[in-house]
Design a protein around this motif. Structure first.
Motif, PDB file in Angstrom:
ATOM      1  N   THR A 199       0.825  -1.211   0.000  1.00 49.16           N
ATOM      2  CA  THR A 199       0.000   0.000   0.000  1.00 49.16           C
ATOM      3  C   THR A 199       0.854   1.254   0.000  1.00 49.16           C
ATOM      4  OG1 THR A 199      -0.092   0.116   2.420  1.00 49.16           O
ATOM      5  CG2 THR A 199      -1.780  -1.228   1.310  1.00 49.16           C
ATOM      6  N   ASP A 200       0.245   2.345  -0.405  1.00 49.58           N
ATOM      7  CA  ASP A 200       0.939   3.638  -0.372  1.00 49.58           C
ATOM      8  C   ASP A 200       1.287   3.999   1.071  1.00 49.58           C
ATOM      9  OD1 ASP A 200       0.668   3.847  -3.090  1.00 49.58           O
ATOM     10  OD2 ASP A 200      -1.107   5.135  -3.019  1.00 49.58           O
ATOM     11  N   GLU A 201       0.426   3.611   1.997  1.00 51.66           N
ATOM     12  CA  GLU A 201       0.685   3.901   3.414  1.00 51.66           C
ATOM     13  C   GLU A 201       1.943   3.186   3.905  1.00 51.66           C
ATOM     14  OE1 GLU A 201      -3.375   4.869   2.426  1.00 51.66           O
ATOM     15  OE2 GLU A 201      -2.228   3.002   2.164  1.00 51.66           O
ATOM     16  N   LYS A 202       2.142   1.961   3.456  1.00 53.34           N
ATOM     17  CA  LYS A 202       3.334   1.201   3.836  1.00 53.34           C
ATOM     18  C   LYS A 202       4.598   1.885   3.312  1.00 53.34           C
ATOM     19  CE  LYS A 202       3.986  -2.449   5.429  1.00 53.34           C
ATOM     20  NZ  LYS A 202       4.442  -2.907   6.774  1.00 53.34           N
ATOM     21  N   GLU A 204       4.972   5.042   2.527  1.00 55.25           N
ATOM     22  CA  GLU A 204       5.172   6.306   3.239  1.00 55.25           C
ATOM     23  C   GLU A 204       5.732   6.078   4.641  1.00 55.25           C
ATOM     24  OE1 GLU A 204       5.060   9.409   2.117  1.00 55.25           O
ATOM     25  OE2 GLU A 204       4.762   8.441   0.167  1.00 55.25           O
ATOM     26  N   SER A 205       5.305   4.988   5.288  1.00 57.55           N
ATOM     27  CA  SER A 205       5.812   4.696   6.634  1.00 57.55           C
ATOM     28  C   SER A 205       7.302   4.387   6.593  1.00 57.55           C
ATOM     29  CB  SER A 205       5.048   3.524   7.254  1.00 57.55           C
ATOM     30  OG  SER A 205       5.343   2.295   6.598  1.00 57.55           O
ATOM     31  N   TRP A 206       7.758   3.732   5.534  1.00 51.13           N
ATOM     32  CA  TRP A 206       9.190   3.451   5.372  1.00 51.13           C
ATOM     33  C   TRP A 206       9.961   4.756   5.142  1.00 51.13           C
ATOM     34  CZ3 TRP A 206      12.320  -1.060   3.635  1.00 51.13           C
ATOM     35  CH2 TRP A 206      11.832  -2.260   4.151  1.00 51.13           C
ATOM     36  N   LYS A 207       9.406   5.606   4.305  1.00 49.59           N
ATOM     37  CA  LYS A 207      10.082   6.880   4.022  1.00 49.59           C
ATOM     38  C   LYS A 207      10.242   7.704   5.293  1.00 49.59           C
ATOM     39  CE  LYS A 207       8.701   7.300  -0.840  1.00 49.59           C
ATOM     40  NZ  LYS A 207       7.942   8.104  -1.839  1.00 49.59           N
ATOM     41  N   LYS A 208       9.240   7.669   6.138  1.00 52.11           N
ATOM     42  CA  LYS A 208       9.326   8.414   7.401  1.00 52.11           C
ATOM     43  C   LYS A 208      10.341   7.775   8.339  1.00 52.11           C
ATOM     44  CE  LYS A 208       4.603  10.244   7.338  1.00 52.11           C
ATOM     45  NZ  LYS A 208       3.249  10.229   7.997  1.00 52.11           N
TER      46      LYS A 208
END
Length: 276
Positions: A199-202, A204-208
């Motif tokens: 998912t896009d959320e996954k 984004e969580s890695w990028k953060k």
């Protein structure tokens, strides 16, 4: 001080990998353990009851003499690269190579292993059971496998492939530790197919999670996963390809399929293997 294990059979393949061991030792402020192993021949003592021990003593002596003759060549190579200050220790061990590597990693407190592999023509053997391939699933520290035709150059770009699995996080952290030492950039690549469940959320969580680290995330949409990775290596001038051990089957497919000719041109870069 860091310690690098360099297993060698004194072949051209191994000697080429020694250059990487030397240069990494310089960057990491490490010392090198040069390991040469040999396996005693299997002899039926029934047919050699009197000179059984002499045969083994003779074999050991011949192996030692070869080992002793080859060591100065490694030291000469270090001097040629102005790296004679790198401390070299030498170990000659009887027994299976992989068992000896595992034993050395523990007893010598090894941080890193550098080995040679046959290169583009040897990728299939590498992943399908050669000594280096066997070491992939056996060694608990990062292992750098160096193809014969790889020419050492400053490591500026490391490619780490991921599918954003939770177990990839520690592998990426290990790659980043190495990148900081070598002052390299990490390019984290995910090839997203139509059936992807990431998912896009996954993402984004890695990028953060890695926002303050020297890593850039690349999401490439393609059904041609293998070709995409190989093109990425070329386009982004990748110096080292990093992988986690649980992906071995994926990389078998990557390196032994019909892409052989293309890979032969692209694959002369070291592969950094991380145990997961």
């Amino acid at each position: 001080m860091k310690r690098i294990l360099f297993p060698t059979d004194f072949s051209d393949v191994a000697t080429n990998a020694f250059v990487y061991a030397l240069e990494l030792a310089k960057i990491m402020d490490a010392e090198i353990i040069v390991l040469h192993t040999f396996e005693m021949p299997i002899i039926d003592y029934q047919y050699f009851p009197e000179n059984y021990s002499q045969l083994f003593d003779s074999f050991e002596l011949a192996t030692f003499e070869k080992f002793k003759d080859e060591i100065p060549k490694l030291r000469a190579l270090a001097e040629k690269r102005n790296l004679e200050h790198i401390t070299l220790y030498h170990k000659l061990m009887d027994g299976d190579l992989i068992s000896n590597i595992k034993e050395c990693v523990v007893e010598e407190k090894i941080d890193f292993v550098v080995m040679g592999t046959a290169g583009a023509s040897g990728w299939k053997a590498f992943f399908m059971g050669t000594k280096t391939g066997d070491a992939i699933s056996s060694v608990s520290v990062p292992l750098l496998s160096v193809p014969l035709k790889a020419q050492y150059k400053t490591i500026r770009n490391i490619c780490f492939t991921t599918r954003f699995r939770d177990k990839d996080i520690n592998a990426l952290k290990s790659v980043l530790e190495i990148a900081k030492i070598t002052k390299a950039e990490v390019k984290c690549l995910y090839v997203q197919s139509l059936g992807s469940d990431v998912t896009d959320e996954k993402i984004e969580s890695w990028k953060k999670l890695f926002t303050d680290e020297p890593v850039t995330f690349f999401i490439v949409t393609s059904e041609l996963i293998q070709e995409t990775i190989i093109d990425f290596i070329d386009i982004h001038e990748i110096d080292v390809l990093a992988m986690a051990t649980y992906k071995r089957s994926f990389f078998e497919e990557l390196f032994v399929t019909h892409l052989t000719e293309k890979i032969s041109y692209k694959s002369n870069i070291p592969v950094l293997v991380l145990q997961q």
